[in-house]
Design an enzyme around this catalytic site. Structure first.
Site, PDB file in Angstrom:
ATOM      1  N   HIS A  81     -15.832  -7.789   0.888  1.00 26.31           N
ATOM      2  CA  HIS A  81     -14.854  -8.765   1.369  1.00 26.31           C
ATOM      3  C   HIS A  81     -14.473  -9.986   0.565  1.00 26.31           C
ATOM      4  O   HIS A  81     -13.764 -10.770   0.495  1.00 26.31           O
ATOM      5  CB  HIS A  81     -14.356  -8.510   3.013  1.00 26.31           C
ATOM      6  CG  HIS A  81     -14.090  -9.624   4.329  1.00 26.31           C
ATOM      7  ND1 HIS A  81     -14.639 -11.111   4.668  1.00 26.31           N
ATOM      8  CD2 HIS A  81     -12.600  -9.830   4.365  1.00 26.31           C
ATOM      9  CE1 HIS A  81     -14.324 -11.111   4.493  1.00 26.31           C
ATOM     10  NE2 HIS A  81     -12.494 -10.667   4.665  1.00 26.31           N
TER      11      HIS A  81
ATOM     12  N   SER B 284      14.599 -42.128 -10.081  1.00 25.10           N
ATOM     13  CA  SER B 284      13.641 -41.727 -10.364  1.00 25.10           C
ATOM     14  C   SER B 284      12.985 -41.285  -9.064  1.00 25.10           C
ATOM     15  O   SER B 284      12.816 -42.783  -8.195  1.00 25.10           O
ATOM     16  CB  SER B 284      11.982 -42.219 -11.034  1.00 25.10           C
ATOM     17  OG  SER B 284      11.613 -41.921 -10.389  1.00 25.10           O
TER      18      SER B 284
ATOM     19  N   CYS C   5       9.142 -39.480  -9.567  1.00 25.63           N
ATOM     20  CA  CYS C   5       7.353 -39.372 -10.155  1.00 25.63           C
ATOM     21  C   CYS C   5       6.501 -39.468  -8.643  1.00 25.63           C
ATOM     22  O   CYS C   5       5.355 -40.146  -8.446  1.00 25.63           O
ATOM     23  CB  CYS C   5       7.901 -41.545 -10.304  1.00 25.63           C
ATOM     24  SG  CYS C   5       8.270 -42.388  -9.053  1.00 25.63           S
TER      25      CYS C   5
ATOM     26  N   THR D 240       9.345 -39.543  -4.239  1.00 20.43           N
ATOM     27  CA  THR D 240       9.424 -38.606  -3.374  1.00 20.43           C
ATOM     28  C   THR D 240       8.463 -38.244  -2.183  1.00 20.43           C
ATOM     29  O   THR D 240       8.552 -37.967  -1.030  1.00 20.43           O
ATOM     30  CB  THR D 240       9.526 -36.779  -3.556  1.00 20.43           C
ATOM     31  OG1 THR D 240       7.830 -37.148  -5.017  1.00 20.43           O
ATOM     32  CG2 THR D 240      10.232 -36.559  -4.217  1.00 20.43           C
ATOM     33  N   ASN D 241       7.669 -39.519  -2.309  1.00 18.67           N
ATOM     34  CA  ASN D 241       6.438 -39.967  -1.355  1.00 18.67           C
ATOM     35  C   ASN D 241       6.825 -40.376  -0.710  1.00 18.67           C
ATOM     36  O   ASN D 241       6.912 -40.477   0.797  1.00 18.67           O
ATOM     37  CB  ASN D 241       5.420 -40.355  -1.875  1.00 18.67           C
ATOM     38  CG  ASN D 241       4.085 -40.276  -2.802  1.00 18.67           C
ATOM     39  OD1 ASN D 241       4.534 -38.771  -3.083  1.00 18.67           O
ATOM     40  ND2 ASN D 241       3.607 -40.408  -3.779  1.00 18.67           N
TER      41      ASN D 241
ATOM     42  N   TYR E 116      12.633 -34.522 -16.081  1.00 23.41           N
ATOM     43  CA  TYR E 116      11.376 -34.939 -16.040  1.00 23.41           C
ATOM     44  C   TYR E 116      10.326 -35.444 -14.585  1.00 23.41           C
ATOM     45  O   TYR E 116      11.603 -34.883 -13.758  1.00 23.41           O
ATOM     46  CB  TYR E 116      10.640 -36.088 -16.920  1.00 23.41           C
ATOM     47  CG  TYR E 116      11.427 -37.340 -16.290  1.00 23.41           C
ATOM     48  CD1 TYR E 116      10.123 -38.042 -15.501  1.00 23.41           C
ATOM     49  CD2 TYR E 116      12.327 -38.202 -16.775  1.00 23.41           C
ATOM     50  CE1 TYR E 116      10.540 -39.368 -14.960  1.00 23.41           C
ATOM     51  CE2 TYR E 116      12.648 -39.290 -15.899  1.00 23.41           C
ATOM     52  CZ  TYR E 116      11.658 -40.315 -15.239  1.00 23.41           C
ATOM     53  OH  TYR E 116      11.468 -41.115 -14.394  1.00 23.41           O
TER      54      TYR E 116
ATOM     55  N   LYS F 283       0.722  -1.426  -0.109  1.00 26.77           N
ATOM     56  CA  LYS F 283       0.179  -0.359  -0.146  1.00 26.77           C
ATOM     57  C   LYS F 283       0.897   1.377  -0.407  1.00 26.77           C
ATOM     58  O   LYS F 283       0.669   2.350  -0.858  1.00 26.77           O
ATOM     59  CB  LYS F 283      -0.645  -0.231   1.558  1.00 26.77           C
ATOM     60  CG  LYS F 283      -2.324   1.190   1.084  1.00 26.77           C
ATOM     61  CD  LYS F 283      -2.793   0.845   2.375  1.00 26.77           C
ATOM     62  CE  LYS F 283      -4.143  -0.556   1.883  1.00 26.77           C
ATOM     63  NZ  LYS F 283      -4.682  -0.921   3.146  1.00 26.77           N
TER      64      LYS F 283
ATOM     65  N   ARG G 104      -3.571   3.192   8.645  1.00 28.95           N
ATOM     66  CA  ARG G 104      -3.586   1.976   7.536  1.00 28.95           C
ATOM     67  C   ARG G 104      -2.397   1.076   7.907  1.00 28.95           C
ATOM     68  O   ARG G 104      -1.396   0.937   7.621  1.00 28.95           O
ATOM     69  CB  ARG G 104      -4.219   1.566   6.181  1.00 28.95           C
ATOM     70  CG  ARG G 104      -5.896   2.856   6.432  1.00 28.95           C
ATOM     71  CD  ARG G 104      -5.751   3.064   5.089  1.00 28.95           C
ATOM     72  NE  ARG G 104      -6.750   2.679   4.714  1.00 28.95           N
ATOM     73  CZ  ARG G 104      -7.039   2.407   2.752  1.00 28.95           C
ATOM     74  NH1 ARG G 104      -6.696   3.272   2.423  1.00 28.95           N
ATOM     75  NH2 ARG G 104      -7.596   1.748   2.497  1.00 28.95           N
TER      76      ARG G 104
ATOM     77  N   MET H  86      -5.665  -7.060   8.509  1.00 27.47           N
ATOM     78  CA  MET H  86      -5.041  -6.775   9.661  1.00 27.47           C
ATOM     79  C   MET H  86      -5.815  -5.263   9.891  1.00 27.47           C
ATOM     80  O   MET H  86      -6.661  -5.135   9.293  1.00 27.47           O
ATOM     81  CB  MET H  86      -3.767  -6.364   9.498  1.00 27.47           C
ATOM     82  CG  MET H  86      -2.652  -7.892   9.160  1.00 27.47           C
ATOM     83  SD  MET H  86      -1.264  -7.025   9.057  1.00 27.47           S
ATOM     84  CE  MET H  86      -0.773  -6.381   7.151  1.00 27.47           C
TER      85      MET H  86
ATOM     86  N   ARG I 182      -3.272  -1.634  -6.470  1.00 26.16           N
ATOM     87  CA  ARG I 182      -2.112  -2.543  -6.399  1.00 26.16           C
ATOM     88  C   ARG I 182      -2.774  -3.619  -7.373  1.00 26.16           C
ATOM     89  O   ARG I 182      -4.024  -3.185  -8.219  1.00 26.16           O
ATOM     90  CB  ARG I 182      -2.368  -2.802  -4.849  1.00 26.16           C
ATOM     91  CG  ARG I 182      -4.549  -3.920  -5.315  1.00 26.16           C
ATOM     92  CD  ARG I 182      -4.342  -4.359  -3.736  1.00 26.16           C
ATOM     93  NE  ARG I 182      -5.751  -4.620  -2.861  1.00 26.16           N
ATOM     94  CZ  ARG I 182      -6.078  -4.453  -2.168  1.00 26.16           C
ATOM     95  NH1 ARG I 182      -5.875  -5.023  -0.988  1.00 26.16           N
ATOM     96  NH2 ARG I 182      -7.868  -4.859  -1.880  1.00 26.16           N
TER      97      ARG I 182
ATOM     98  N   GLY J 195      -8.500  -7.365   4.509  1.00 25.49           N
ATOM     99  CA  GLY J 195      -9.307  -7.430   5.354  1.00 25.49           C
ATOM    100  C   GLY J 195      -8.956  -7.713   6.441  1.00 25.49           C
ATOM    101  O   GLY J 195      -9.194  -7.845   7.991  1.00 25.49           O
TER     102      GLY J 195
END
Length: 903
Positions: free
Chosen positions: A456, A787, A855, A790-791, A875, A27, A96, A107, A340, A105
């Site tokens: 809002h 590969s 994967c 990641t789980n 990939y 702002k 403000r 803060m 903004r 809205g």
């Protein structure tokens, strides 16, 4: 930044610019930018985010802050020719909040600082408007009491409602000066009773307390909740803007409004916004009174309207984007209070990005940065079926698109409670306020009877991607009795199912069926860009996706286990299969064959079971390789524990017990039960699974490799181009991989001799254990590709059981801020990500041409895709419906990296 004597904590609006958002907040930076552009901005100054950080860290404002504020206040008083709160002609200011990222809205804001029992009389005389002065004073006490002194806001609202009821009017503008004087007395009594002190009469004390309240609001519950939802860092702090007041509540020649340079819901150009005569800015945002469309301002005040249109064009050209503008008209004088880059719906984001390219304001690379994978995912959600029979009960303003169905609830507490019980809910309110945030998050959609596109509810819903219909005036919402009454008198009770269409503003009773989104139909090849609005959106998506595909380095594959999913993935733009889970091929009618394998007591019985499975596995692979012909297909050998293919232990125990009671013994059930007990593990995800199965059960992996090799040979003989990669799961040491590789190579060589077909089948592994990651250099000696699973890697790094923890304690971790987001949703860069980076570097050091992919589910997560680009994977692989998202984010990651390099 540590406090020191040279540090500057206050900046005049004339000193900043839009590039100082970190210091001045969004702002303050934009107020400074508009001031620099020569636009009509009321004079003022900004207290920096650094001052807020010092306050939050130490509990005290910086020592130098008070003197700096005094100096800037005196300069402001000199400019305005009046002093803060003086009795005859008072200077009034607003205080403000203004963080780096917009938090609408969330803060605190206080208007009319400087009014007191003395100065309100001077303001009335100066403005020649007694009603205006007392209206401003009651607003100050109400806002100050709630936000600074912590008084329950409902007490003020009830007193205001009582005043209107006593006067027999429905809107506050019908209260006269005498009514408002009484209301001020009532408000002051509320403050004294609730706080034990009188409302402060010293204007500087008012201002200082308001500044402190804004600082404190950074760590308010609703602000923290919003930051978690929007993934805004918690250590940024907020700036505070102190601005000389201009008044929209001086009468019919005054007013306040919010404007957009384009429609934030659709992206279309035109005159969009809301205006409210004789009001202050909070009235518009709160939706307390229904506004008129911005276009009506041309008839109300053409001079201000024309000036506003010119300023809007100036701002959009300057910012090269949709601008969200707050303004006030004071007796015919237009003032700009904020601008903004505006929040917008997903569809508007794609349309606006391509429009700005066509207008020459931005290039394609910038257009790609203006949209996100999350927005694309929203566009792929289903929409209501126009042909379905539906009971229309109301219509409001289409504030945020989507098709939302759920049970009606009338307060945030109920919304959260029901949602946690698995219910889908629609939050219905007269208007929302920041305290409703948790209920808005929990709901499928939001419906209000008041407010417009700038209320809002609308602004927050658009930011979160929630469906929202606002300003449905014909619906009477009674939150106390928990019901909504339609114009025809039909009553919707709490718990009744309603459907809301955020694209049309229509509200229906009951559940309306949904149909696929046009964007999904486009990706599946059933829709092409044309003339109507849906086709216009598709055209915008097509253009941006085409550019993303041209610039991205990461290839995108699919997690798919059968030919049907593979073909759908290919239509969605998949460039291969990164994960085919063979365990899914062992379910259904084949479960009995797996049971035979598990129950085998002899080598001969085991071989019979494997021989039965071989042709079925081969058929699966033939269909899969045909569907993905010419593209790589990574087949993962059997991964889960064998007990998953057996009946549930409780169900089987009951069945055996009942049979014994009837003396009707079933030998197969008894053997199954014995096998279930034998294979039972306390923690099966860390037990006999993955590569360990292949090493412990002779012939299991050999059967799968043979099925893969024979299917590839058959495809080659049919003039196809199978590109197959065999992946060994859960490897923790290179020795495991070497043993399985040796067996696999022998099987492949045997198939080559038998078929006369040369096969080039790559052999690699999943990196899903911490040990595999830290010894990746050794493992790469036996692996042609990695590969990252990641789980499981997340599970083993954190020590979490992914099947249990999300339901048990993740909610508490998210609420306490330990997680910004679940590490199973977005990759934990510091922990799991560090191991990925380490394994990439070590793997490439050993084998420079090693192929690297991911994967796990993170392969389709927008933020994670950027990380995988950064660490140099080749990939990502994800579920078919997430492929377009991954393609888009891979393009954005490449364009972002290129932009950073050029800077």
């Amino acid at each position: 930044m540590s406090e020191n004597v040279e540090q500057k904590f206050v900046y005049d609006f004339t000193e900043g610019n839009r590039d100082l958002k970190d210091l001045l907040g969004g702002k303050g930076a934009n107020l400074a930018e508009m001031t620099n552009l020569g636009l009509p901005v009321p004079p003022g100054f900004t207290i920096t985010t650094e001052a807020c950080k010092v306050y939050l860290d130490s509990g005290e404002a910086p020592a130098a802050l008070r003197d700096e504020v005094t100096a800037h206040l005196e300069a402001l008083e000199a400019t305005m020719g009046k002093k803060l709160g003086q009795s005859d002609d008072p200077l009034l200011v607003s205080v403000r909040s203004g963080a780096k990222f917009s938090m609408p809205g969330m803060m605190d804001t206080v208007l009319n600082i400087g009014l007191s029992d003395e100065s309100v009389v001077g303001l009335a005389a100066q403005a020649n408007n007694e009603r205006f002065a007392w209206d401003s004073y009651r607003r100050l006490i109400q806002m100050f009491g709630k936000t600074v002194l912590g008084v329950d806001g409902e007490l003020f609202e009830e007193a205001l409602d009582d005043a209107k009821a006593a006067k027999k009017v429905t809107v506050d503008t019908d209260l006269d000066a005498a009514d408002l004087k009484k209301l001020v007395k009532t408000f002051k009594k509320i403050v004294a009773k609730e706080t034990g002190r009188d409302f402060p009469q010293d204007p500087r004390e008012q201002m200082d307390l308001a500044v402190k309240a804004v600082f404190d609001s950074w760590n308010g519950e609703r602000a923290k909740l919003y930051r978690r939802q929007e993934r805004i860092p918690g250590d940024l702090g907020t700036a505070v803007n102190i601005c000389s007041m201009v008044f929209g509540n001086l009468g019919p020649d005054s007013g306040t409004g919010v404007a957009f340079t384009r429609d934030p819901a659709s992206g279309h150009q035109g005159v969009y916004g809301d205006y409210l005569q004789n009001a202050q800015g909070e009235d518009v945002v709160a939706g307390i009174r229904n506004t008129v469309p911005l276009a009506d301002l041309e008839q109300i005040d053409k001079k201000s309207y024309d000036q506003l249109m010119q300023i809007m064009e100036t701002l959009e050209t300057h910012y090269k984007d949709l601008c969200d503008i707050e303004f006030t008209i004071e007796r015919g004088q237009l003032w700009m209070l904020q601008t903004r880059v505006g929040k917008r719906t997903a569809g508007a984001a794609f349309r606006i990005a391509t429009q700005l390219v066509d207008q020459g304001l931005i290039d394609e690379a910038e257009a790609l940065q203006r949209v996100t994978g999350a927005q694309l995912a929203q566009l792929m959600f289903p929409r209501f079926d126009d042909k379905a029979k539906a009971e229309l009960v109301g219509r409001g303003i289409a504030a945020s698109p989507g098709a939302a169905v759920g049970k009606a609830v009338f307060d945030s507490y109920t919304a959260v409670k029901w949602s946690r019980s698995g219910e889908k809910v629609i939050l219905i309110r007269r208007e929302t306020n920041p305290d409703d945030l948790d209920g808005m998050i929990a709901s499928e959609g939001i419906l209000t009877s008041r407010g417009g596109k700038t209320s809002h509810a609308a602004v927050v819903a658009r930011g979160m991607g929630k469906t929202c219909v606002c300003g449905a005036e014909e619906l009477d919402v009674d939150t106390k009795r928990r019901r909504m009454t339609t114009a025809s008198g039909q009553v919707v009770e709490e718990g009744d199912v309603v459907s809301i269409d955020g694209s049309t503003g229509k509200v229906y009773l009951g559940e309306v069926p949904v149909v696929p989104s046009p964007v999904v139909e486009y990706f599946e090849g059933r829709m092409h860009a044309g003339a109507d609005e849906a086709d216009e959106l598709v055209a915008a998506v097509h253009r941006i996706m085409a550019y993303a595909d041209r610039v991205r380095r990461l290839r995108v594959r699919a997690n798919a286990d059968n030919a049907e999913d593979a073909m759908r993935a290919r239509r969605f733009g998949a460039q291969g299969i990164g994960l085919c889970r063979t365990e899914h091929m062992f379910l259904g009618e084949r479960r009995e064959m797996v049971e035979k394998l598990i129950l085998a007591d002899t080598e001969e019985e085991r071989d019979v079971a494997l021989v039965e499975l071989l042709p079925l596995q081969k058929t699966d692979f033939v269909e899969l390789f045909e569907a993905m012909d010419g593209l790589p297909v990574t087949v993962r050998l059997l991964d889960p524990p064998l007990h998953e293919f057996l009946p549930d232990i409780t169900e089987l125990s009951v069945r055996v017990a009942l049979a014994e009671a009837r003396e009707d013994h079933n030998e197969n059930d008894l053997r199954l039960l014995q096998a279930v007990h034998r294979l039972h593990e306390q923690n099966p995800m860390l037990g006999l699974r993955g590569v360990r199965l292949g090493l412990v059960i002779p012939g299991l992996f050999a059967m799968q490799v043979r099925a893969i090799a024979e299917a590839a040979a058959e495809r080659k003989n049919a003039k196809g181009d199978p590109r197959v990669e065999i992946m060994i799961p859960l490897v923790g040491t290179v020795q495991e991989l070497e043993i399985v590789r040796e067996e696999a190579e022998a099987v492949i060589a045997d198939v080559e001799r038998a078929t006369g077909v040369e096969l080039k089948l790559a052999l690699g592994t999943m990196i899903e254990l911490p040990r595999a990651a830290v010894t990746a250099g050794q493992i790469a000696e036996a692996a042609e590709f990695f590969s990252f699973g990641t789980n499981d890697l997340t599970q083993t790094v954190w020590g979490f059981s992914r099947d249990d923890v999300e339901a048990s304690f993740f909610t508490a971790y998210l609420e306490k801020g330990i997680f910004g987001v679940s590490p199973f949703e977005t990759i934990d860069k510091d922990g799991v990500g560090s191991l990925v980076r380490l394994a990439v570097e070590a793997g490439r050091a050993t084998r420079p041409d090693i192929k690297l992919g991911v994967c796990g589910e993170h392969g389709g997560d927008p933020e994670s895709v950027h990380f995988f680009h950064e660490v140099g994977l080749d990939y990502v692989s994800c579920s078919p419906f997430r492929i377009p998202v991954a393609r888009l984010e891979a393009g954005r990651a490449a364009a972002e990296a290129k932009g950073s390099d050029s800077r």
